[in-house]
Design a protein around this motif. Structure first.
Motif, short mmCIF file in Angstrom:
data_model
loop_
_atom_site.label_atom_id
_atom_site.label_comp_id
_atom_site.label_asym_id
_atom_site.label_seq_id
_atom_site.Cartn_x
_atom_site.Cartn_y
_atom_site.Cartn_z
N UNK A 122 -4.95 -18.00 -7.18
CA UNK A 122 -5.97 -17.02 -7.55
C UNK A 122 -6.05 -15.89 -6.53
N UNK A 123 -6.11 -16.24 -5.24
CA UNK A 123 -6.24 -15.23 -4.20
C UNK A 123 -5.01 -14.32 -4.13
N UNK A 124 -3.82 -14.91 -4.20
CA UNK A 124 -2.59 -14.12 -4.05
C UNK A 124 -2.33 -13.23 -5.26
N UNK A 125 -2.39 -13.81 -6.45
CA UNK A 125 -2.15 -13.02 -7.65
C UNK A 125 -3.28 -12.02 -7.89
N UNK A 126 -4.51 -12.45 -7.60
CA UNK A 126 -5.64 -11.56 -7.77
C UNK A 126 -5.51 -10.30 -6.93
N UNK A 127 -5.17 -10.47 -5.67
CA UNK A 127 -5.02 -9.32 -4.78
C UNK A 127 -3.86 -8.43 -5.22
N UNK A 128 -2.75 -9.05 -5.57
CA UNK A 128 -1.57 -8.30 -6.00
C UNK A 128 -1.87 -7.44 -7.23
N UNK A 129 -2.53 -8.03 -8.21
CA UNK A 129 -2.79 -7.32 -9.47
C UNK A 129 -3.86 -6.25 -9.30
N UNK A 130 -4.91 -6.54 -8.53
CA UNK A 130 -5.97 -5.55 -8.35
C UNK A 130 -5.47 -4.33 -7.56
N UNK A 131 -4.63 -4.55 -6.56
CA UNK A 131 -4.09 -3.42 -5.80
C UNK A 131 -3.23 -2.54 -6.69
N UNK A 132 -2.43 -3.14 -7.55
CA UNK A 132 -1.61 -2.36 -8.48
C UNK A 132 -2.49 -1.61 -9.48
N UNK A 133 -3.54 -2.27 -9.97
CA UNK A 133 -4.44 -1.64 -10.94
C UNK A 133 -5.15 -0.44 -10.33
N UNK A 134 -5.53 -0.55 -9.07
CA UNK A 134 -6.18 0.58 -8.39
C UNK A 134 -5.28 1.80 -8.37
N UNK A 135 -4.03 1.61 -7.96
CA UNK A 135 -3.09 2.73 -7.89
C UNK A 135 -2.79 3.30 -9.27
N UNK A 136 -2.72 2.43 -10.25
CA UNK A 136 -2.36 2.85 -11.60
C UNK A 136 -3.50 3.59 -12.29
N UNK A 137 -4.73 3.06 -12.17
CA UNK A 137 -5.87 3.65 -12.87
C UNK A 137 -6.47 4.85 -12.14
N UNK A 138 -6.19 4.96 -10.83
CA UNK A 138 -6.75 6.08 -10.07
C UNK A 138 -5.68 6.67 -9.15
N UNK A 139 -4.64 7.26 -9.73
CA UNK A 139 -3.52 7.78 -8.91
C UNK A 139 -3.93 8.92 -7.99
N UNK A 140 -5.00 9.65 -8.33
CA UNK A 140 -5.44 10.78 -7.51
C UNK A 140 -6.57 10.39 -6.56
N UNK A 141 -6.88 9.09 -6.50
CA UNK A 141 -7.88 8.55 -5.56
C UNK A 141 -9.22 9.30 -5.69
N UNK A 142 -9.70 9.39 -6.91
CA UNK A 142 -11.00 10.01 -7.15
C UNK A 142 -12.14 9.06 -6.78
N UNK A 143 -11.85 7.77 -6.74
CA UNK A 143 -12.87 6.77 -6.43
C UNK A 143 -12.96 5.72 -7.51
#
Length: 342
Positions: A122-143
């Motif tokens: 849970x910890x490993x996959x959770x972190x991996x997927x959330x970090x990818x989702x952050x970059x994907x959903x907010x590529x311009x780092x709007x927040x």
């Protein structure tokens, strides 16, 4: 609204966004923070404020996320200098954002799943997927902030009564690690409504009390989307995504939120999923009310484990966490009940 904004309202000549920025960055610490969050040098901020150079439009949108308390003022003033500002952001952001999760990332997730022990899944996959989702959903780092709210295992074979924020990641103005701010969510929340209805729900304007969509306005949140985490018709919780921008969750982003919710289901164990009829969420009080009950959580874990050892029934840290959260849940449900009665 800030003192800067109220000060500007008293001026005869309307300010520009550059003047507002110049006033804010007079504070050296704030200047450094803004520069760091935007990925630019402090001298660049000063050049923008002095009119010596122009930022890219997508960087201006990042600025709105970095300074959420000034957002409305900045938006109005920036629009005076760049009339097409709002329209350009939506077009650029959507066009530059891939519509699907990259195939190579699916491969990486499956390889990680195949090679890590169950206790770390849970910890490993959770972190991996959330970090990818952050970059994907907010590529311009709007927040952006992403949180997994999982069903809290019921005590005494009862129904699931709340969701626990178990892992979270964020981009400025949020911290990267959001787990230390975890609370319990219930039927009053967007995540809770998603679990109850078993479908994706979006609230595009959290700060409007007249909105018919569920959810409430948290710190820095302007819009949010939540998708159920499911397996074979059962539900493990919800993936909650919050943005500093109103109306951020266009249809393409809504699809991505659901896709990442489906993907993160791989991080859960089969026993983490519950039949819909086994879920009956209560109402949880706001964060400020929950905070006193959450203070000293780690010490409570230690005390729980020590007491179990004295009773010759030793338990693991995971079991201690479960018992501690169940105890907090019971108290918070009682608080909500008393509040309704009052």
């Amino acid at each position: 609204m800030s003192n800067y904004s109220s000060g500007f309202r008293d001026m005869q000549k309307p300010p520009t966004w550059r003047e507002l920025l110049g006033s804010i960055i007079r504070d050296p610490q704030e200047r450094q923070r803004i520069a760091s969050d935007l990925g630019v040098r402090t001298i660049t901020l000063m050049r923008w404020a002095n009119g010596e150079s122009n930022p890219r439009l997508q960087t201006l949108h990042q600025l709105l996320g970095v300074l959420p308390h000034y957002r409305e003022t900045f938006l109005e003033l920036i629009h005076e200098e760049f009339p097409d500002f709002s329209e350009l952001q939506d077009e650029e952001s959507v066009q530059s954002q891939p519509a699907l999760i990259p195939a190579e990332f699916y491969t990486r997730v499956l390889r990680t799943l195949a090679n890590i022990p169950k206790v770390l899944r849970f910890a490993s996959l959770g972190d991996l997927i959330l970090q990818q989702a952050l970059k994907h959903l907010d590529p311009h780092r709007l927040g952006l902030a992403i949180i997994v709210a999982r069903c809290l295992s019921p005590s005494h074979e009862e129904k699931v009564r709340s969701l626990r924020e178990s892992i979270g990641r964020g981009l400025p103005p949020w911290e990267n690690d959001l787990e230390q701010h975890a609370i319990l969510l219930g039927a009053e929340s967007l995540a809770g409504n998603t679990v109850i209805s078993a479908r994706l729900i979006v609230n595009q304007k959290l700060n409007e009390n007249s909105s018919l969509s569920p959810g409430y306005h948290g710190v820095w949140e302007e819009s949010a989307a939540a998708a159920p985490i499911t397996l074979e018709g059962k539900i493990a919780g919800s993936l909650l995504v919050s943005s500093t921008q109103p109306d951020y969750f266009l249809p393409s982003r809504q699809t991505l939120v659901q896709d990442y919710a489906d993907l993160i289901a791989l991080a859960f164990s089969p026993e983490d999923f519950y039949e819909p009829e086994c879920i009956e969420l209560g109402v949880m009080p706001p964060q400020r009310v929950q905070q006193p009950y959450l203070t000293g959580f780690r010490q409570r874990l230690v005390d729980t484990m020590l007491q179990a050892a004295r009773n010759h029934q030793p338990i693991t840290i995971t079991q201690a966490e479960q018992l501690a959260w169940q105890n907090i849940e019971e108290k918070l449900l009682q608080v909500s009940f008393q509040s309704e009665e009052g």
